[in-house]
Design an enzyme around this catalytic site. Sequence first.
Site, short mmCIF file in Angstrom:
data_model
loop_
_atom_site.label_atom_id
_atom_site.label_comp_id
_atom_site.label_asym_id
_atom_site.label_seq_id
_atom_site.Cartn_x
_atom_site.Cartn_y
_atom_site.Cartn_z
N ARG A 25 0.17 -1.25 0.34
CA ARG A 25 -0.05 0.01 -0.45
C ARG A 25 0.73 1.36 0.20
O ARG A 25 2.20 0.96 0.55
CB ARG A 25 -1.60 0.31 1.21
CG ARG A 25 -2.15 -1.08 1.66
CD ARG A 25 -3.57 -0.03 0.02
NE ARG A 25 -4.80 -0.86 0.14
CZ ARG A 25 -4.58 -2.40 -1.08
NH1 ARG A 25 -3.75 -2.32 -1.40
NH2 ARG A 25 -5.81 -2.81 -0.75
N GLU B 287 -4.76 7.27 -4.70
CA GLU B 287 -5.04 6.96 -6.40
C GLU B 287 -6.28 6.59 -6.64
O GLU B 287 -7.39 7.08 -6.35
CB GLU B 287 -4.85 5.42 -5.73
CG GLU B 287 -2.98 4.39 -5.51
CD GLU B 287 -3.24 2.96 -4.95
OE1 GLU B 287 -4.41 2.27 -5.23
OE2 GLU B 287 -2.11 2.73 -4.97
N HIS C 80 -0.80 -0.20 -9.70
CA HIS C 80 -1.69 -1.22 -9.07
C HIS C 80 -2.42 -1.70 -9.17
O HIS C 80 -3.93 -2.33 -9.77
CB HIS C 80 -3.09 -0.14 -8.24
CG HIS C 80 -3.49 -1.21 -7.38
ND1 HIS C 80 -4.08 -0.16 -5.46
CD2 HIS C 80 -3.93 -2.04 -6.51
CE1 HIS C 80 -3.99 -1.23 -4.79
NE2 HIS C 80 -3.69 -2.54 -4.87
N1 LIG Z 1 -1.04 -4.32 -5.51
C1 LIG Z 1 -1.82 -5.05 -5.48
O1 LIG Z 1 -2.60 -4.99 -6.54
C2 LIG Z 1 -2.24 -6.03 -4.07
C3 LIG Z 1 -2.26 -5.37 -3.19
N2 LIG Z 1 -2.86 -6.36 -1.41
C4 LIG Z 1 -1.64 -5.76 -0.28
O2 LIG Z 1 -1.11 -6.44 -0.41
C5 LIG Z 1 -0.83 -6.66 1.70
C6 LIG Z 1 -0.65 -8.38 2.64
O3 LIG Z 1 -1.16 -9.13 1.22
P1 LIG Z 1 -1.32 -10.18 2.03
O4 LIG Z 1 0.17 -10.65 1.50
O5 LIG Z 1 -2.14 -11.33 1.64
O6 LIG Z 1 -1.50 -10.33 4.05
P2 LIG Z 1 -1.87 -11.30 5.13
O7 LIG Z 1 -3.02 -10.83 5.12
O8 LIG Z 1 -1.59 -12.85 4.09
O9 LIG Z 1 0.09 -11.07 5.20
C7 LIG Z 1 0.00 -10.09 5.43
C8 LIG Z 1 1.21 -10.03 7.07
O10 LIG Z 1 1.60 -8.67 7.18
C9 LIG Z 1 2.75 -8.72 8.81
N3 LIG Z 1 2.09 -7.74 9.56
C10 LIG Z 1 1.23 -6.98 10.12
N4 LIG Z 1 1.45 -6.03 10.80
C11 LIG Z 1 3.44 -5.95 10.36
C12 LIG Z 1 4.15 -4.91 10.72
N5 LIG Z 1 4.04 -3.71 11.63
N6 LIG Z 1 5.28 -5.46 10.26
C13 LIG Z 1 5.17 -6.95 9.50
N7 LIG Z 1 4.12 -6.75 8.94
C14 LIG Z 1 3.26 -6.88 9.75
C15 LIG Z 1 1.03 -9.69 8.82
O11 LIG Z 1 1.30 -10.82 9.57
C16 LIG Z 1 0.79 -11.24 7.58
O12 LIG Z 1 2.23 -12.02 8.49
C17 LIG Z 1 -2.47 -6.50 1.70
O13 LIG Z 1 -2.57 -6.35 3.24
C18 LIG Z 1 -2.73 -5.32 0.49
O14 LIG Z 1 -2.39 -4.43 1.44
C19 LIG Z 1 -2.88 -7.14 -1.82
C20 LIG Z 1 -3.33 -8.08 -2.86
C21 LIG Z 1 -2.94 -7.10 -3.91
O1 LIG Z 2 -6.40 -6.96 -2.89
C1 LIG Z 2 -5.78 -6.07 -2.66
O2 LIG Z 2 -6.10 -5.64 -1.38
C2 LIG Z 2 -5.59 -5.22 -3.65
O3 LIG Z 2 -5.18 -4.24 -3.58
C3 LIG Z 2 -6.08 -4.90 -5.40
O4 LIG Z 2 -6.89 -4.25 -5.20
#
Ligand SMILES: NC(=O)C1=CN([C@@H]2O[C@H](COP(=O)(O)OP(=O)(O)OC[C@H]3O[C@@H](n4cnc5c(N)ncnc54)[C@H](O)[C@@H]3O)[C@@H](O)[C@H]2O)C=CC1
Ligand SMILES: O=C(O)C(=O)CO
Length: 315
Positions: free
Chosen positions: A240, A269, A290
């Site tokens: 993000r 965004e 994104h």
């Molecule tokens: N650019 C894109 O298209 C996308 C972006 N995202 C972003 O990616 C992020 C991560 O997605 P996932 O891996 O699926 O989520 P997830 O929930 O599986 O993993 C997130 C990890 O971050 C850790 N975490 C939380 N606070 C933290 C901190 N202060 N320092 C270090 N680690 C910390 C959690 O413990 C967890 O292991 C989402 O929250 C979203 O913002 C997700 C999907 C698509």
């Molecule tokens: O799944 C997410 O968090 C994304 O950023 C895509 O919308």
Amino acid sequence: MVQNNMINGVFLDAGTLGPDLDLSPMRKLPINWQFHDFTAPEQTVERCQSAQVVITNKVVLDAHTLSHLNNLKLICIAATGMNNVDLKAAEQQGIEVKNVVGYAGSSVAQLVFNVLLELTTHASQYNQLVSTGKWSESQSFCLFDYPMIELTGKTMGLIGYGNLAKSVEHLAKAFGMQVVIAEQKGAGTIRPGRAPFEQVLKEADAISIHCPLTDGTRDLFTASEFKQMKSSALIINTARGGIINELDLIDALNRREIAGAAVDVITTEPPDRDYPLIVNKPDNLIITPHIAWATLEARTRLLQLLVSNITQSLF
Ligand SMILES: NC(=O)C1=CN([C@@H]2O[C@H](COP(=O)(O)OP(=O)(O)OC[C@H]3O[C@@H](n4cnc5c(N)ncnc54)[C@H](O)[C@@H]3O)[C@@H](O)[C@H]2O)C=CC1
Ligand SMILES: O=C(O)C(=O)CO
């Protein structure tokens, strides 16, 4: 549980799922739907007023907005990131909030390696040189304009270790990279398999960010963190905007304190035309709009999981 013959539902930004995704599985649910392609902040309360279920991808549901939504029982976020919803306010109002987890691993890891390879191999920049005639003018059979760096043997630092980081780890290991997983910054104890945050800053040749945006991760990377990284290091943010301080990133890249960066996400965004990171974009920064999640395969999984989230909560 809501009496299903009375359910009103609103999808505030169905247009964000893309023009090619068939939303009929959601439309078929026994819910009296209103689908909007996009919703401006000033339209949110009015559109959600009589809804028991609201779907949002990126429309903000803050405490003020939620305080007007007395019928609301369920918010389904059509994404993994939940930073657009005030989770504490929702909990206080007894509103359940669900996000979509585990749909985008392959897709996001592919984008991470796409930009990492571009920063280390420069294929599209070399392609550009060929198009502009530089190869034809050369006396040598090859060009050396951009230094090529091998990933094998380099160290990948992961910030956050959930679904997406694990997919990136898988590809990193396939490239022969070592992977170090950062413990949360400031944590008193270091879990097995993790390394202190500052150690990862110092050791990593490439850092990939995969934690959520929260009060604890806002500005996780500022001038101070960039100074601790290797001058040859690369940083990639597909998590993000707001996790990296964008003005500090511009400075660090211009001063060559780090070698390069790629961001798929920025603080606002879409950005305004005069958005500083874009108008002052250093040449060693790649910005993508994104798109890491946006393969049709990932969006199809997202829709299935979204429908299943709604079904599990309401029926
Ligand atoms: N650019 C894109 O298209 C996308 C972006 N995202 C972003 O990616 C992020 C991560 O997605 P996932 O891996 O699926 O989520 P997830 O929930 O599986 O993993 C997130 C990890 O971050 C850790 N975490 C939380 N606070 C933290 C901190 N202060 N320092 C270090 N680690 C910390 C959690 O413990 C967890 O292991 C989402 O929250 C979203 O913002 C997700 C999907 C698509
Ligand atoms: O799944 C997410 O968090 C994304 O950023 C895509 O919308």
